[in-house]
Motif scaffolding. Structure first.
Motif, mmCIF file in Angstrom:
data_model
loop_
_atom_site.group_PDB
_atom_site.id
_atom_site.type_symbol
_atom_site.label_atom_id
_atom_site.label_comp_id
_atom_site.label_asym_id
_atom_site.label_seq_id
_atom_site.Cartn_x
_atom_site.Cartn_y
_atom_site.Cartn_z
ATOM 1 N N THR B 76 0.828 -1.210 0.000
ATOM 2 C CA THR B 76 0.000 0.000 0.000
ATOM 3 C C THR B 76 0.860 1.257 0.000
ATOM 4 O OG1 THR B 76 -0.208 -0.399 2.380
ATOM 5 C CG2 THR B 76 -2.124 -0.890 1.014
ATOM 6 N N ALA B 77 2.083 1.142 0.512
ATOM 7 C CA ALA B 77 2.978 2.300 0.448
ATOM 8 C C ALA B 77 3.257 2.666 -1.000
ATOM 9 C CB ALA B 77 4.292 1.990 1.177
ATOM 10 N N ILE B 78 3.467 1.652 -1.830
ATOM 11 C CA ILE B 78 3.784 1.890 -3.240
ATOM 12 C C ILE B 78 2.533 2.287 -4.030
ATOM 13 C CG2 ILE B 78 4.452 0.689 -5.375
ATOM 14 C CD1 ILE B 78 6.432 -0.927 -3.611
ATOM 15 N N LEU B 79 1.423 1.607 -3.775
ATOM 16 C CA LEU B 79 0.246 1.794 -4.629
ATOM 17 C C LEU B 79 -0.568 3.037 -4.276
ATOM 18 C CD1 LEU B 79 -1.027 -1.878 -4.962
ATOM 19 C CD2 LEU B 79 0.245 -0.541 -6.629
ATOM 20 N N ILE B 80 -0.754 3.294 -2.983
ATOM 21 C CA ILE B 80 -1.660 4.377 -2.596
ATOM 22 C C ILE B 80 -1.066 5.329 -1.560
ATOM 23 C CG2 ILE B 80 -3.767 3.108 -3.165
ATOM 24 C CD1 ILE B 80 -4.051 2.357 -0.235
ATOM 25 N N LYS B 81 0.259 5.247 -1.379
ATOM 26 C CA LYS B 81 0.952 6.159 -0.456
ATOM 27 C C LYS B 81 0.374 6.071 0.956
ATOM 28 C CE LYS B 81 2.924 10.803 -0.335
ATOM 29 N NZ LYS B 81 2.735 12.213 -0.659
ATOM 30 N N ALA B 82 -0.065 4.910 1.338
ATOM 31 C CA ALA B 82 -0.562 4.698 2.696
ATOM 32 C C ALA B 82 0.234 3.544 3.287
ATOM 33 C CB ALA B 82 -2.059 4.379 2.687
ATOM 34 N N PRO B 83 1.388 3.835 3.885
ATOM 35 C CA PRO B 83 2.231 2.733 4.377
ATOM 36 C C PRO B 83 1.527 1.940 5.467
ATOM 37 C CG PRO B 83 3.052 4.862 5.152
ATOM 38 C CD PRO B 83 1.957 5.155 4.203
ATOM 39 N N GLY B 84 1.579 0.635 5.330
ATOM 40 C CA GLY B 84 0.922 -0.227 6.311
ATOM 41 C C GLY B 84 1.741 -0.412 7.569
ATOM 42 N N GLY B 95 8.521 4.649 -4.103
ATOM 43 C CA GLY B 95 7.531 3.690 -4.579
ATOM 44 C C GLY B 95 6.303 4.359 -5.166
ATOM 45 N N TYR B 96 5.765 5.341 -4.463
ATOM 46 C CA TYR B 96 4.552 6.005 -4.958
ATOM 47 C C TYR B 96 4.819 6.817 -6.225
ATOM 48 C CZ TYR B 96 0.156 8.540 -5.019
ATOM 49 O OH TYR B 96 -1.051 9.071 -5.407
ATOM 50 N N PRO B 97 5.941 7.586 -6.294
ATOM 51 C CA PRO B 97 6.231 8.252 -7.573
ATOM 52 C C PRO B 97 6.346 7.276 -8.740
ATOM 53 C CG PRO B 97 7.558 9.206 -5.835
ATOM 54 C CD PRO B 97 6.858 8.021 -5.250
ATOM 55 N N LEU B 211 0.115 11.654 8.334
ATOM 56 C CA LEU B 211 1.214 12.394 7.704
ATOM 57 C C LEU B 211 1.437 11.990 6.250
ATOM 58 C CD1 LEU B 211 3.003 14.495 9.005
ATOM 59 C CD2 LEU B 211 4.690 12.745 9.444
ATOM 60 N N PHE B 212 1.187 10.716 5.930
ATOM 61 C CA PHE B 212 1.530 10.241 4.591
ATOM 62 C C PHE B 212 0.323 10.058 3.683
ATOM 63 C CE2 PHE B 212 6.033 9.433 4.307
ATOM 64 C CZ PHE B 212 6.429 9.555 5.617
ATOM 65 N N ALA B 213 -0.733 9.441 4.199
ATOM 66 C CA ALA B 213 -1.857 9.110 3.325
ATOM 67 C C ALA B 213 -2.811 10.286 3.149
ATOM 68 C CB ALA B 213 -2.621 7.907 3.891
ATOM 69 N N LEU B 214 -3.124 10.966 4.246
ATOM 70 C CA LEU B 214 -4.161 12.002 4.172
ATOM 71 C C LEU B 214 -3.804 13.208 3.305
ATOM 72 C CD1 LEU B 214 -5.990 10.494 6.061
ATOM 73 C CD2 LEU B 214 -6.199 12.529 7.466
ATOM 74 N N PRO B 215 -2.577 13.729 3.373
ATOM 75 C CA PRO B 215 -2.277 14.899 2.545
ATOM 76 C C PRO B 215 -2.519 14.662 1.056
ATOM 77 C CG PRO B 215 -0.582 14.621 4.195
ATOM 78 C CD PRO B 215 -1.450 13.409 4.259
ATOM 79 N N VAL B 378 -2.824 -7.501 -7.039
ATOM 80 C CA VAL B 378 -2.771 -6.337 -6.158
ATOM 81 C C VAL B 378 -2.421 -5.071 -6.926
ATOM 82 C CG1 VAL B 378 -1.218 -5.340 -4.438
ATOM 83 C CG2 VAL B 378 -2.395 -7.466 -3.947
ATOM 84 N N SER B 379 -1.571 -5.199 -7.930
ATOM 85 C CA SER B 379 -1.139 -4.003 -8.653
ATOM 86 C C SER B 379 -2.286 -3.377 -9.439
ATOM 87 C CB SER B 379 0.034 -4.324 -9.578
ATOM 88 O OG SER B 379 -0.331 -5.310 -10.514
ATOM 89 N N ARG B 380 -3.365 -4.104 -9.625
ATOM 90 C CA ARG B 380 -4.527 -3.523 -10.330
ATOM 91 C C ARG B 380 -5.175 -2.407 -9.518
ATOM 92 N NH1 ARG B 380 -5.127 -6.620 -14.677
ATOM 93 N NH2 ARG B 380 -4.623 -8.802 -14.479
ATOM 94 N N ILE B 381 -4.876 -2.389 -8.221
ATOM 95 C CA ILE B 381 -5.399 -1.295 -7.401
ATOM 96 C C ILE B 381 -4.968 0.052 -7.986
ATOM 97 C CG2 ILE B 381 -5.214 -0.177 -5.121
ATOM 98 C CD1 ILE B 381 -4.991 -2.936 -3.897
ATOM 99 N N ALA B 382 -3.766 0.075 -8.550
ATOM 100 C CA ALA B 382 -3.253 1.332 -9.103
ATOM 101 C C ALA B 382 -4.091 1.820 -10.273
ATOM 102 C CB ALA B 382 -1.802 1.148 -9.548
ATOM 103 N N SER B 383 -4.867 0.925 -10.920
ATOM 104 C CA SER B 383 -5.647 1.358 -12.077
ATOM 105 C C SER B 383 -7.073 1.738 -11.698
ATOM 106 C CB SER B 383 -5.668 0.245 -13.131
ATOM 107 O OG SER B 383 -6.264 -0.903 -12.599
#
Lengths: 167, 494
Positions: B76-84, B95-97, B211-215, B378-383
């Motif tokens: 989730t850190a890579i896909l949605i910038k919400a580190p687990g 990862g997110y970029p 700090l990471f996901a919400l902004p 899982v990577s389909r989440i990015a689409s």
């Protein structure tokens, strides 16, 4: 460059205010402290001083300018900020009344609608299913109770029905 | 010894043991990937299930969850910038970029390869070097911890981006926020202002998520209508051996950093991940791409993160000292089964120790298999379009924050940290220094004060041993190299 200096002044003021006002008001220092380094306010004061110093440096050397391409003005950002802020802080305040599931449903509905989703099936399908699935995961699998607010009795009915189905 | 190994295989090679490691890694990966669910929480929840199992099976289940959790946080850190997990917050930096550039699959693949390799190295170090590393860890007292953490704080320079002053300010705020709560020595209030919820300090997970996901999510809704934010990026192709070879130096170094820091009780995966990242960035020929989507950044962060996995078991098994919350739960599992980790265990229960080693090595293989199987789906989440993804992620974060302590106050902390994080994003203050300082600040202050108590106020104690001098020299070297690189105006990622 002006924005950089202005930011530096703000940081400088925050550092000074922390050192002079916030720390004396927020930290209780007992009279029995014999070593300065052991005082509860010793470490926060050092940090506040470093922040103040960095503010000075930022005023003197503002750093590279911010990229302007694609940046919206605060006026244009304001509606979106209000919507998302109202949803999030409203969720927090209404947890005891709406509970996690209804609150989560409302958040998803409002934000998806605001973001441009107009497919009603998708809208309501996701808004209703995601909070329920999360609720069931945390309560049934992780064994962490979550409040349902006004819908507590409905939740108990559903829970009992699930238990009967499993048995 | 051969007979002990033979007995170990006899102990381990049952269908139950082989499957339980798989199940543990799978559960851990899922738990690690969910923002708000923590690996310690998952291990603690699984603990009661181990009561009826035999000791080897039960402990392997918990270890599997631990290892899966370390890797799962990166998804989730890579896909949605919400580190687990906290350590996965370093993986976000590149990862997110990469996901935004349409290379989510590549980032996930390299994260998996780095995780598995580092996990394998860590397991080997546990098996071969437990005694030596345990002896090294025993030499650490408060002054040594203090100098180690001072050195670790220099990694802030590596993640501050172009403006070091902003990075230091961000770290300063992290240090200040970490002081909220009761004072360690005198027990007095610090920044509580009458709110009893703050007496225990700020919970880490709400701060991390806020700090990471919400902004990012707030930024999306405040820019609603900008087409740039609506088109979902492509998933892209995976990473192959060529990419792994390119990143190998950083992966290997990160693994060793993870082993060294993991063996020291109380440090954990996050500082190791950030230190590995910082070193990779400092030595990479592509350092200007760090922070903008550089595979080596993801690899280094994950290697540092997973390198601690086996090494944290060293103080537990060799000395009976748990290195973190998870190993403390595992210590509980040992004790429930009538076992006491420590030097005697290597004498009285050696086959069991070897059986655990076999299971731990198998977990690395399972991690690779589960990771590879899950990446494609899982990577389909990015689409998924952001107008659907972001509200769903937001509700995940709200549920997760509440569930930590069953408290609405943690939700409020997350929301307020989201506001802080958004303002930091707008005014270009980097978030990673805040997080590093928030994690390391309490350790720094506590060890400094303990040193002062031991020495009755004398600063000389901070130079008492060779270990202290090594870390002071490393800190000085780090600062000198930083000044040199800034003078050369090497464009730094940010």
């Amino acid at each position: 460059m002006f924005r950089g200096r202005l930011t530096g002044i703000c940081i400088l003021l925050i550092g000074a205010a922390t050192f002079a006002v916030l720390i004396p008001a927020g930290i209780v220092v007992p009279g029995s402290v014999d070593q300065l380094a052991l005082a509860p306010d010793f470490w926060p004061r050092i940090v506040a001083a470093v922040i103040f110093l960095m503010g000075l440096i930022m005023v003197a050397r503002p750093g590279p300018p911010a990229p302007e391409a694609g940046a919206l003005s605060w006026k244009k950002r304001f509606p979106g900020l209000c919507v998302v802020g109202a949803c999030l802080f409203g969720f927090h305040l209404l947890i005891p009344y709406l509970g996690m599931v209804a609150g989560g449903t409302a958040v998803i509905l409002i934000l998806m609608w605001y973001a441009g989703e107009r497919g009603l099936y998708r809208l309501f399908g996701i808004a209703l299913s995601v909070p329920v699935i999360l609720y069931l995961f945390f309560v049934q699998v992780a064994r962490i109770p979550l409040p349902l607010g006004w819908f507590e009795s409905l939740g108990s009915l559903v829970y009992d029905a699930c238990q009967c189905a499993v048995v | 010894m051969i007979e002990h190994i033979h007995q170990a295989f006899a102990l381990f090679l049952t269908f139950e043991n082989v499957m339980v490691v798989f199940v543990g890694v799978l559960i851990g990966t899922v738990i690690g990937a969910i923002p708000g669910m923590t690996t310690p929480m998952g291990v603690a929840l699984a603990l009661p299930f181990t009561f009826t199992m035999n000791p080897v099976t039960g402990i392997l289940l918990l270890l599997g969850i631990y290892k899966g959790g370390l890797y799962g946080g990166s998804i989730t850190a890579i896909l949605i910038k919400a580190p687990g997990t906290p350590a996965a917050s370093c993986t976000v930096l590149d990862g997110y970029p990469l996901t935004q550039k349409g290379e989510a699959r590549k980032a996930l693949d390299i994260a998996l390869y780095a995780s598995c390799f580092a996990d394998f190295v860590s397991n080997l170090s546990l098996i071969l070097l437990a005694g030596i590393l345990a002896g090294f860890a025993l030499k650490f007292g408060p002054p040594e911890f203090f100098t180690l953490i001072v050195f670790s704080l220099t990694i802030i320079a590596g993640v501050s981006g172009e403006d070091l002053a902003r990075g230091i300010v961000s770290a300063g705020f992290g240090l200040l926020f970490a002081t909220i709560g009761l004072d360690m020595v005198y027990g007095t209030n610090r920044f509580i202002f009458g709110n009893w919820n703050l007496m225990g300090g700020l919970s880490f997970i709400p701060v991390l998520i806020g700090l990471f996901a919400l902004p990012e999510i707030i930024h999306y809704f405040s820019n609603r209508g900008s087409s740039r934010y609506e088109s979902p990026p492509m998933i892209g192709s995976g990473a192959g051996f060529a990419e792994f070879r390119r990143c190998f130096k950083s992966i290997f170094r990160g693994s060793l950093i993870g082993v060294a820091l993991g063996a020291i009780p109380g440090i954990g995966g996050a500082p190791s991940a950030f230190l590995s990242y910082s070193e990779a960035r400092r030595t990479s020929p592509n350092r200007e791409r760090f922070g903008k989507g550089e595979l080596e950044g993801v690899a280094a962060a994950e290697a540092g993160n997973n390198g601690v996995a086996g090494a944290t078991m060293i103080p537990l098994l060799a000395l009976g000292v748990p290195g973190d919350v998870i190993t403390a739960v595992i210590l509980g599992a040992f004790m429930i089964h009538g076992l006491r980790p420590g030097p005697l265990m290597f004498v009285e229960n050696l086959p069991m120790i070897y059986a655990l080693f076999i299971g731990i090595m198998l977990s690395s293989a399972y991690l690779f298999i589960i990771g590879k199987l899950s990446i494609r789906s899982v990577s389909r989440i990015a689409s998924v379009p952001n107008r659907i993804l972001y509200p769903v992620v937001l509700v995940f974060c709200l549920f997760g924050s509440f569930a930590i302590n069953n408290s609405a106050f943690d939700v409020l902390v997350m929301l307020l940290m989201g506001v802080v994080g958004y303002l930091m994003m707008i005014f270009r203050f980097p978030a990673p220094p805040f997080l590093i300082a928030f994690i390391l600040g309490p350790l720094l202050e506590d060890n400094f004060r303990q040193s002062m108590i031991l020495s009755e106020g004398g600063l000389g104690i901070l130079f008492r041993s060779g270990i202290c001098w090594v870390f002071w020299m490393l800190t000085l070297l780090s600062v000198v190299l930083l000044v040199k690189s800034r003078r050369r105006h090497i464009p730094l990622a940010g």
